[in-house]
Enzyme design. Sequence first.
Site, PDB file in Angstrom:
ATOM      1  N   ASP A  10       0.838  -1.187   0.000  1.00 41.92           N
ATOM      2  CA  ASP A  10       0.000   0.000   0.000  1.00 41.92           C
ATOM      3  C   ASP A  10       0.881   1.247   0.000  1.00 41.92           C
ATOM      4  O   ASP A  10       2.073   1.179   0.334  1.00 41.92           O
ATOM      5  CB  ASP A  10      -0.895  -0.029   1.245  1.00 41.92           C
ATOM      6  CG  ASP A  10      -1.760   1.206   1.355  1.00 41.92           C
ATOM      7  OD1 ASP A  10      -2.504   1.489   0.414  1.00 41.92           O
ATOM      8  OD2 ASP A  10      -1.665   1.894   2.392  1.00 41.92           O
ATOM      9  N   ASP A  12      -0.526   5.123   0.771  1.00 42.22           N
ATOM     10  CA  ASP A  12      -0.923   6.114   1.769  1.00 42.22           C
ATOM     11  C   ASP A  12      -0.989   5.492   3.158  1.00 42.22           C
ATOM     12  O   ASP A  12      -1.758   4.569   3.401  1.00 42.22           O
ATOM     13  CB  ASP A  12      -2.292   6.714   1.411  1.00 42.22           C
ATOM     14  CG  ASP A  12      -2.268   7.425   0.074  1.00 42.22           C
ATOM     15  OD1 ASP A  12      -1.531   8.411  -0.043  1.00 42.22           O
ATOM     16  OD2 ASP A  12      -2.975   6.981  -0.842  1.00 42.22           O
ATOM     17  N   LYS A 187      -9.375  -2.546  -2.896  1.00 41.55           N
ATOM     18  CA  LYS A 187      -9.266  -3.228  -1.606  1.00 41.55           C
ATOM     19  C   LYS A 187     -10.373  -2.788  -0.662  1.00 41.55           C
ATOM     20  O   LYS A 187     -10.697  -1.610  -0.633  1.00 41.55           O
ATOM     21  CB  LYS A 187      -7.897  -2.903  -0.978  1.00 41.55           C
ATOM     22  CG  LYS A 187      -6.696  -3.336  -1.818  1.00 41.55           C
ATOM     23  CD  LYS A 187      -5.376  -2.861  -1.207  1.00 41.55           C
ATOM     24  CE  LYS A 187      -5.222  -1.355  -1.257  1.00 41.55           C
ATOM     25  NZ  LYS A 187      -3.888  -0.890  -0.769  1.00 41.55           N
ATOM     26  N   ASP A 212      -1.250  -0.515   6.047  1.00 44.48           N
ATOM     27  CA  ASP A 212      -1.486   0.106   7.349  1.00 44.48           C
ATOM     28  C   ASP A 212      -2.938   0.036   7.792  1.00 44.48           C
ATOM     29  O   ASP A 212      -3.245   0.372   8.933  1.00 44.48           O
ATOM     30  CB  ASP A 212      -1.086   1.588   7.300  1.00 44.48           C
ATOM     31  CG  ASP A 212      -2.053   2.391   6.444  1.00 44.48           C
ATOM     32  OD1 ASP A 212      -2.803   3.230   6.994  1.00 44.48           O
ATOM     33  OD2 ASP A 212      -2.092   2.176   5.211  1.00 44.48           O
TER      34      ASP A 212
END
Length: 261
Positions: A10, A12, A187, A212
């Site tokens: 990922d 961000d 996602k 995250d």
Amino acid sequence: MKKYQGYFIDLDGTVYKGKDRIPAAARFIRRLQAAHKTILFVTNNSTRQPSFVADNLAHNHDIHVSADNVYTSALATADYLDGIAGDRRKVYIVGESGLAAALQAKHFELTNDDEEVQPDYVVVGLDTNTNYHKLEQAVLDIRAGARFIGTNGDSNLPNERGMTPGAGSLVKLVEYATQKKPLMVGKPQTTIMKMALQKCHLSVDDVLMVGDNYHTDIEAGINVGMDTLLVYTGLSKPADVKREKVQPTYTVESLDEWSVQ
């Protein structure tokens, strides 16, 4: 610890927070590159083209990869629609340049400049420049029969200012106004993950999903049967994750803790 050939990562909250660096992320990527691992940044952010993302990583975050190492929800949405659309290729978007370019590259016609044309699909993604009229048109088109597609359901987007509204916030607004459920691509849906695996020519057992956000990154891995690594640098917090029925395969406070096998 299992050995993985590929890493889906990922952006961000995992690699950076808006304009702010996460220094451990650059060190992590360099370790993966030194070990000749397959790296694919799988991001729900649909606003930018892969070339822009790669350039941003290089110039602002000291991470040097190519555009081919980036797979966005915009690309996944365009790939998905290309597989089902046939000759129904008119699309109205709530989104930015990354989404527009991905759809146009697959020969879809954007109807945003002609309100008299009824689109076949309305695609809603992150749009930081949206306004009431743009959302109003999306609602009217869906109510008139266009199929409703959401790039992703992220409630928030981590950046240097904090947890700002994500694409899912706009999708929910349109859903509420139309009383129509969207088909979601990004996602934690499996669509984006399966297409990412095809792009890399890897099996699910060969790849580790790194992110995250438990409810997007980690659930995406869980849903497709992939091992997962949750890093606590973004949205999810340890106390919240401990309450989840299915736990991440691994958790770390920093990507510096991860040893590449």
